[in-house]
Design an enzyme around this catalytic site. Structure first.
Site, mmCIF file in Angstrom:
data_model
loop_
_atom_site.group_PDB
_atom_site.id
_atom_site.type_symbol
_atom_site.label_atom_id
_atom_site.label_comp_id
_atom_site.label_asym_id
_atom_site.label_seq_id
_atom_site.Cartn_x
_atom_site.Cartn_y
_atom_site.Cartn_z
ATOM 1 N N THR A 140 89.286 53.797 4.847
ATOM 2 C CA THR A 140 88.627 52.559 5.244
ATOM 3 C C THR A 140 89.682 51.661 5.867
ATOM 4 O O THR A 140 90.790 51.542 5.336
ATOM 5 C CB THR A 140 87.982 51.850 4.038
ATOM 6 O OG1 THR A 140 88.968 51.601 3.053
ATOM 7 C CG2 THR A 140 86.859 52.696 3.444
ATOM 8 N N SER B 87 51.644 48.417 47.250
ATOM 9 C CA SER B 87 52.724 47.490 47.574
ATOM 10 C C SER B 87 53.988 48.028 46.913
ATOM 11 O O SER B 87 53.913 48.750 45.913
ATOM 12 C CB SER B 87 52.411 46.092 47.037
ATOM 13 O OG SER B 87 53.577 45.276 47.016
ATOM 14 N N THR B 88 55.130 47.669 47.469
ATOM 15 C CA THR B 88 56.383 48.021 46.789
ATOM 16 C C THR B 88 56.359 47.534 45.348
ATOM 17 O O THR B 88 56.869 48.198 44.437
ATOM 18 C CB THR B 88 57.588 47.387 47.516
ATOM 19 O OG1 THR B 88 57.703 47.959 48.816
ATOM 20 C CG2 THR B 88 58.885 47.605 46.750
ATOM 21 N N THR C 129 61.864 47.273 48.399
ATOM 22 C CA THR C 129 61.067 47.492 49.609
ATOM 23 C C THR C 129 61.698 48.546 50.506
ATOM 24 O O THR C 129 61.000 49.391 51.087
ATOM 25 C CB THR C 129 60.889 46.173 50.387
ATOM 26 O OG1 THR C 129 60.186 45.240 49.567
ATOM 27 C CG2 THR C 129 60.112 46.395 51.668
ATOM 28 N N SER D 193 98.576 68.157 30.284
ATOM 29 C CA SER D 193 99.637 67.387 30.909
ATOM 30 C C SER D 193 100.262 68.151 32.069
ATOM 31 O O SER D 193 100.357 69.380 32.048
ATOM 32 C CB SER D 193 100.720 67.041 29.876
ATOM 33 O OG SER D 193 101.826 66.413 30.494
ATOM 34 N N LYS E 95 100.697 70.748 25.823
ATOM 35 C CA LYS E 95 99.898 69.617 25.348
ATOM 36 C C LYS E 95 98.425 69.824 25.707
ATOM 37 O O LYS E 95 98.085 70.163 26.841
ATOM 38 C CB LYS E 95 100.403 68.314 25.983
ATOM 39 C CG LYS E 95 99.796 67.049 25.395
ATOM 40 C CD LYS E 95 100.512 65.815 25.949
ATOM 41 C CE LYS E 95 100.088 64.542 25.226
ATOM 42 N NZ LYS E 95 98.730 64.149 25.588
#
Length: 472
Positions: free
Chosen positions: A192, A145-146, A106, A323, A329
């Protein structure tokens, strides 16, 4: 009232609770002021995509009410122009209510009503707050309406974002397929449970990623259909009180014309007013997509780890220093970002699920949480997918030497020998290779178990990475 040493003129607005002073320069009204006070969370404001599509509904309502002679032409034209300005983003600064609000939306609907009303009043050369000229509820919110405006605006906003995301996923799928072809003859070690498994081509891995994204793209493309039905005209609980049948039919047609989307009238508006399961369904597909993106991004992080102490098989584009203390890095920041976005979408899905289940009787009061979570997920995913493709996947390289080295050091190739020397003998050779630090090929050559030509035939990369029995 003073602000920054300047005295500001104010107007007084009142509601059933009391009165409030509002700066004359502001387009908001007393309902918005109360929402700002009540939901002063200093957090996210309402998503502007939702605001703009609620304004589009206000525009459509003004057009219909003008055509039905419910609204004077001059008033309607001013509301239409003010609505256009909201849609164009010219009044974005007037929408600062927290996304997390009580009242089933609302406050958001009233915020839009008041801003459009006051801007329309101004366009008619009257003073803001003079609601005798144009009233936020009597005129801007006429026949609405809302509870029908808010979900309709949400569905329109979601459909627009779904289309963008679907297109972005199609581009991502294509980028992965390009890499599938580019790396189709580069052999590597398949794994896996993080352990050495079987040989595979790098391109095959990218092909598997592409298939997963293809499913996501298709599912998300199709789910738009679930959002097309709207309850506009159902007003407060879906019965349509204070909205005529002519208004209900005409406004849906006008919205179809304005949006160019396949919006349709629900044959039972009360269903859409109170039930939010469709948002759960849409969010669930976004979660599925996030699961795939999370898996792919984590694979990239693992395969590119190192560059010397890890797997080092993929080379991700270097986009920023990694880094403040370790020179040289470089981190996999793009996959890390994608992973975080994916986790956020999964979290949003939990919020949407809970909020959707909390509806009671004829309305769900927690629609604002659903709206914020769903629209955020759609926006985040779309932007993340684009960045992932442009700043990572399209520029990925493969370290072919590292791939072959890791494969040769493993015992993965031994599986290809089972049909030639049996499982037990293959297992013995595998253990011997690990014990002596030699490759499977070296052991086979030394032991003269098979001829050199046969060994080379069986261990041919293109033989061991496709269906069939290598060397037969």
């Amino acid at each position: 009232m003073q602000k920054g040493g300047v005295t500001l003129a104010n107007r007084i607005e009142k509601d059933l609770i009391g009165k409030k002073l509002i700066e004359d320069s502001s387009y908001i009204g007393i309902n918005t002021i109360r929402a700002l006070e009540n939901f002063n969370l200093h957090s996210k404001t309402v998503n502007h995509n939702l605001i703009k599509d609620i304004a589009l509904i206000k525009k459509a309502a003004a057009i219909v009410n003008k055509n039905l002679n419910n609204l004077q032409a001059e008033k309607a034209e001013a509301i239409i122009q003010a609505s256009n300005e909201v849609i164009e983003g010219k009044l974005n600064d007037e929408f600062t209510i927290s996304a997390f609000q009580g009242g089933a939306g609302t406050s958001t609907n009233m915020n839009v009503n008041e801003v459009i009303a006051n801007r329309a009043i101004e366009l008619l050369d009257e003073k803001k707050g003079n609601y005798d000229v144009i009233h936020p509820l009597n005129d801007v919110n006429m026949s609405q309406s809302t509870n029908d405006v808010y979900p309709t605006g949400l569905r329109i906003a979601a459909i627009r974002l779904i289309r963008k995301l679907s297109n972005s996923l199609a581009d991502l799928q294509e980028a992965l397929q390009v890499k599938e072809n580019e790396f189709s003859d580069v052999i590597k070690l398949g794994r896996t449970q993080l352990m050495d498994a079987l040989p595979m081509m790098v391109g095959q891995g990218f092909g598997a990623y592409a298939k997963a994204i293809e499913r996501d793209r298709w599912r998300i493309y199709k789910v738009e259909e679930r959002l097309r039905q709207v309850n506009l005209g159902g007003t407060a609980i879906g019965t349509g009180l204070n909205a005529t049948n002519k208004f209900i039919y005409m406004i849906t047609d006008v919205i179809q014309d304005l949006t160019k989307l396949g919006i349709a009238r629900s044959d039972f508006p009360m269903d859409i007013t109170q039930n939010c399961d469709v948002y759960v369904e849409v969010s669930g597909l976004l979660k599925s997509c996030s699961v795939n993106l999370l898996k792919i991004s984590n694979d990239f992080r693992l395969l590119s780890s190192g560059p010397k102490g890890g797997l080092g098989e993929l080379k991700l584009p270097e986009v920023q220093a990694g880094s403040t203390i370790m020179p040289g890095k470089v981190n996999p920041v793009i996959p890390e970002m994608v992973a975080q976005v994916s986790m956020r979408v999964i979290a949003n899905d939990s919020a949407i699920t809970m909020a959707s289940s909390m509806g009671q009787l004829e309305l769900n009061a927690f629609t604002p949480l659903i709206a914020e979570s769903l629209l955020e997920s759609l926006e985040l995913l779309n932007n993340a997918v684009i960045i992932f493709r442009e700043r990572c996947i399209e520029e990925i390289k493969v370290d072919e030497e590292k791939c072959r080295e890791n494969l040769e050091k493993s015992t993965a190739m031994v599986t290809a020998l089972i049909h030639h020397i049996g499982y037990d003998k293959s297992s013995e050779i595998s253990k011997q290779a690990l014990r002596e630090g030699k490759t499977i090929r070296e052991i086979l050559y030394e032991e003269n178990i098979l001829s050199k030509d046969k060994i080379d035939q069986v261990l041919n990369p293109f033989e061991v990475t496709r269906p069939g029995i290598p060397g037969k």
